[in-house]
Design a protein around this motif. Structure first.
Motif, PDB file in Angstrom:
ATOM      1  N   UNK A 333       0.847  -1.192   0.000  1.00 45.15           N
ATOM      2  CA  UNK A 333       0.000   0.000   0.000  1.00 45.15           C
ATOM      3  C   UNK A 333       0.883   1.244   0.000  1.00 45.15           C
ATOM      4  N   UNK A 334       0.574   2.170  -0.913  1.00 49.45           N
ATOM      5  CA  UNK A 334       1.289   3.434  -1.010  1.00 49.45           C
ATOM      6  C   UNK A 334       0.313   4.567  -0.690  1.00 49.45           C
ATOM      7  N   UNK A 350      -7.615  -3.293   4.310  1.00 52.40           N
ATOM      8  CA  UNK A 350      -7.501  -4.153   3.135  1.00 52.40           C
ATOM      9  C   UNK A 350      -7.678  -5.639   3.441  1.00 52.40           C
ATOM     10  N   UNK A 351      -6.929  -6.225   4.382  1.00 53.13           N
ATOM     11  CA  UNK A 351      -7.097  -7.670   4.603  1.00 53.13           C
ATOM     12  C   UNK A 351      -8.486  -8.034   5.091  1.00 53.13           C
ATOM     13  N   UNK A 371      -3.076  -1.111  -2.560  1.00 54.68           N
ATOM     14  CA  UNK A 371      -3.808   0.101  -2.925  1.00 54.68           C
ATOM     15  C   UNK A 371      -2.817   1.245  -3.081  1.00 54.68           C
ATOM     16  N   UNK A 372      -3.236   2.247  -3.839  1.00 50.77           N
ATOM     17  CA  UNK A 372      -2.516   3.521  -3.932  1.00 50.77           C
ATOM     18  C   UNK A 372      -3.487   4.613  -3.516  1.00 50.77           C
ATOM     19  N   UNK A 373      -3.112   5.377  -2.488  1.00 50.69           N
ATOM     20  CA  UNK A 373      -3.907   6.530  -2.053  1.00 50.69           C
ATOM     21  C   UNK A 373      -3.113   7.775  -2.411  1.00 50.69           C
ATOM     22  N   UNK A 374      -3.539   8.452  -3.456  1.00 56.15           N
ATOM     23  CA  UNK A 374      -2.813   9.604  -3.981  1.00 56.15           C
ATOM     24  C   UNK A 374      -3.464  10.891  -3.471  1.00 56.15           C
ATOM     25  N   UNK A 386      -5.667  -3.088 -11.494  1.00 59.50           N
ATOM     26  CA  UNK A 386      -5.574  -4.471 -11.047  1.00 59.50           C
ATOM     27  C   UNK A 386      -4.548  -4.644  -9.931  1.00 59.50           C
ATOM     28  N   UNK A 387      -4.956  -5.334  -8.908  1.00 56.50           N
ATOM     29  CA  UNK A 387      -4.242  -5.671  -7.671  1.00 56.50           C
ATOM     30  C   UNK A 387      -4.072  -4.487  -6.725  1.00 56.50           C
ATOM     31  N   UNK A 388      -4.042  -3.257  -7.240  1.00 58.55           N
ATOM     32  CA  UNK A 388      -3.870  -2.072  -6.394  1.00 58.55           C
ATOM     33  C   UNK A 388      -4.826  -0.982  -6.848  1.00 58.55           C
ATOM     34  N   UNK A 389      -6.052  -0.954  -6.337  1.00 60.03           N
ATOM     35  CA  UNK A 389      -6.964   0.127  -6.717  1.00 60.03           C
ATOM     36  C   UNK A 389      -6.344   1.493  -6.449  1.00 60.03           C
ATOM     37  N   UNK A 390      -6.692   2.432  -7.321  1.00 60.24           N
ATOM     38  CA  UNK A 390      -6.188   3.802  -7.197  1.00 60.24           C
ATOM     39  C   UNK A 390      -7.269   4.674  -6.576  1.00 60.24           C
ATOM     40  N   UNK A 391      -6.918   5.357  -5.491  1.00 63.97           N
ATOM     41  CA  UNK A 391      -7.822   6.307  -4.831  1.00 63.97           C
ATOM     42  C   UNK A 391      -7.228   7.702  -4.959  1.00 63.97           C
TER      43      UNK A 391
END
Length: 548
Positions: A333-334, A350-351, A371-374, A386-391
């Motif tokens: 997660x970023x 997430x888990x 996930x990526x929380x920008x 895919x695998x890391x939804x972008x927020x």
């Protein structure tokens, strides 16, 4: 995705798992003249002239035994000279399904795609007719990207491994902007030309049908941000400290050339080099990092098939969190420091959401998650990369549920054409309703009622058009696709009961794991599992305009 509210060719059918890219040698395919004659005989015996004409148009039936885990499970390729744009094409599809499913077929055929007589997969998509290219099936993308934030400059090399589905004297790729510096096919220089968003490569020697080949394209320049048909921003989007490359539905063509239609899924290796005070996040698992001077390369591998619109690269300054679920699934997660104080702790949530969804929808379909929380609040939407939804900013729990549900519905099971986007968004929206119902909020029925009576804040416009038939590309992400899609699923749940409903969802994600599917297949599964004729239900809630 979740928006934040504030000419005639001949036809071929494949009932198959052919959308999964084989990792080893391709299984043998053999022609079945016996089945061809059986189908023709069955069609003649119906005493219907149209059926008999369809039977005469059929001239090839081929089987490929591709599933080592299932006895007599086949890819079934059927070719006919009917036009896919004619009513006869759809009638023939239904006719062959009827014959095969009526125990006349040979074993099990689990999927259905259309090819033309030359072996091309038909990617005609009336909402996005310019997307996609025929003549080949991409198996793998190897992308090497070097990004310089100052000046927003990108240099890239794309190595595309594909299998020719017909003889190819030349072939096309979707690619927008950027300068092509060179192209090679199987190690030899290839000529290239461009027209609008199409890049055409002409290899030194034609590529024979069935041959696996590698095309390499070198390019550089300043990537473009696109305004999508629905008015949103996509493509290569600059942030306050980096970039977010978001592809739904057409934006991926702004940063790498490819076959950018959801019907052609592939695996990916993506290496991204950025200044060493930056992090570069992409799909799949981080294989490693390598620093040279003041620049660092991040190497990502997505080993399961992925539609190109779900591919992503995000660069910037992030706080990184890594962990594993109780089942050993790696999580990455970023989070942008500006979004650290959000409604929920995303790495902690997430888990929990993955475990909850796995219990209801079946096993998590990928080998990693995250996930990526920008910090890009003006973007106006989150996306199920895919695998890391972008927020685009810190999400609440419901939004996390929505985007993670897409890992099953949209990313693993991907619609064959954009018209079936409700299979993504209706399912992810209904996942929100289920989460609320099981976590002390209002029941799914109460949410349904608020949509029906127009009091829900996301209900505006849900009766504008049928959920399964967006009238244009500009409306493919409008509220009927989300809200009315979810309402259809709720009506289905009421009609068949919870036990059958969740059996349908788990069977759907299992049978079409890492493949493409369509609305007709979903309805057929629902009727098979329930033993009911559900045509009135789907006709009312999915295919009819106006409020029932």
């Amino acid at each position: 995705m979740k928006r934040v509210y504030a000419g005639a060719v001949a036809l071929c059918l494949v009932l198959s798992g052919c959308d999964t890219k084989p990792q080893d040698a391709a299984p043998a395919r053999k022609s079945e003249h016996r089945l061809l004659e059986q189908f023709r005989s069955w069609a003649r015996d119906t005493d219907e002239s149209r059926t008999a004409r369809h039977a005469q148009a059929l001239y090839t039936v081929e089987l490929t035994d591709t599933d080592a885990d299932a006895e007599h499970a086949y890819d079934v390729e059927v070719r006919t000279d009917l036009s896919p744009k004619s009513a006869g094409a759809k009638e023939f599809t239904e006719l062959f399904r009827t014959w095969w499913d009526g125990d006349d077929g040979e074993g099990t055929a689990r999927d259905l795609v259309l090819l033309d007589v030359r072996g091309d997969r038909l990617t005609h998509d009336h909402l996005f007719p310019a997307l996609g290219n025929d003549g080949y099936d991409v198996q793998h993308y190897g992308l090497t990207l070097d990004y310089t934030p100052d000046g927003n400059r990108l240099a890239g090399t794309a190595v595309i491994t594909a299998r020719a589905t017909r003889d190819l004297p030349r072939f096309g790729l979707d690619f927008a902007g950027l300068h092509v510096r060179g192209a090679r096919v199987d190690g030899s220089d290839a000529r290239f030309s461009r027209k609008k968003n199409k890049l055409t490569l002409t290899p030194a020697r034609p590529i024979g049908k069935g041959k696996t080949f590698k095309a390499t394209v070198r390019y550089d320049g300043t990537p473009r941000m696109l305004t999508a048909a629905d008015g949103g921003d996509e493509g290569w989007i600059e942030t306050d400290d980096g970039v977010a490359a978001l592809g739904e539905p057409t934006g991926s063509m702004t940063w790498f050339p490819g076959n950018h239609h959801p019907s052609d899924k592939a695996t990916y290796d993506i290496d991204v080099t950025v200044p060493s005070d930056y992090t570069a996040v992409s799909n799949g698992t981080l294989r490693g990092t390598r620093q040279r001077g003041e620049r660092t390369t991040f190497s990502w591998r997505n080993s399961e098939p992925m539609a190109s619109h779900a591919a992503s690269v995000v660069t910037g300054v992030f706080d990184i969190s890594t962990s594993t679920t109780d089942d050993g699934l790696p999580l990455y997660t970023a989070v942008d420091p500006d979004e650290a104080e959000g409604p929920v702790d995303v790495p902690e949530l997430l888990p929990e959401v993955i475990d909850w969804a796995s219990d209801r929808f079946g096993p998590y379909p990928f080998s990693s998650a995250g996930a990526v929380v920008d910090h890009l609040p003006d973007l106006g939407y989150a996306l199920e990369t895919q695998t890391k939804p972008y927020f685009q900013e810190a999400p609440d729990a419901r939004l996390v549920v929505h985007e993670l549900a897409h890992q099953w519905f949209g990313n693993s099971v991907t619609p064959r054409a954009w018209q079936d986007m409700w299979l993504n968004e209706g399912f992810a929206t209904y996942a929100e309703w289920l989460w609320d119902e099981e976590h002390g909020h209002r029941s799914a029925q109460e949410t349904f009622d608020s949509f029906y009576d127009g009091t829900h804040p996301e209900s505006e416009g849900i009766w504008d058009f049928p959920a399964a038939d967006p009238p244009s590309a500009t409306r493919v992400s409008d509220s009927p696709v989300y809200g009315r899609g979810a309402m259809t699923l709720h009506q289905l749940r009421k009609a068949v009961g919870d036990r059958t409903f969740f059996t349908v969802l788990r069977t759907w994600t299992r049978e079409h794991r890492h493949k493409n599917a369509d609305t007709e297949q979903f309805i057929a599964l629902c009727e098979k599992e329930s033993g009911q004729d559900l045509s009135d239900l789907f006709g009312t809630w999915l295919f009819s305009a106006g409020r029932p």
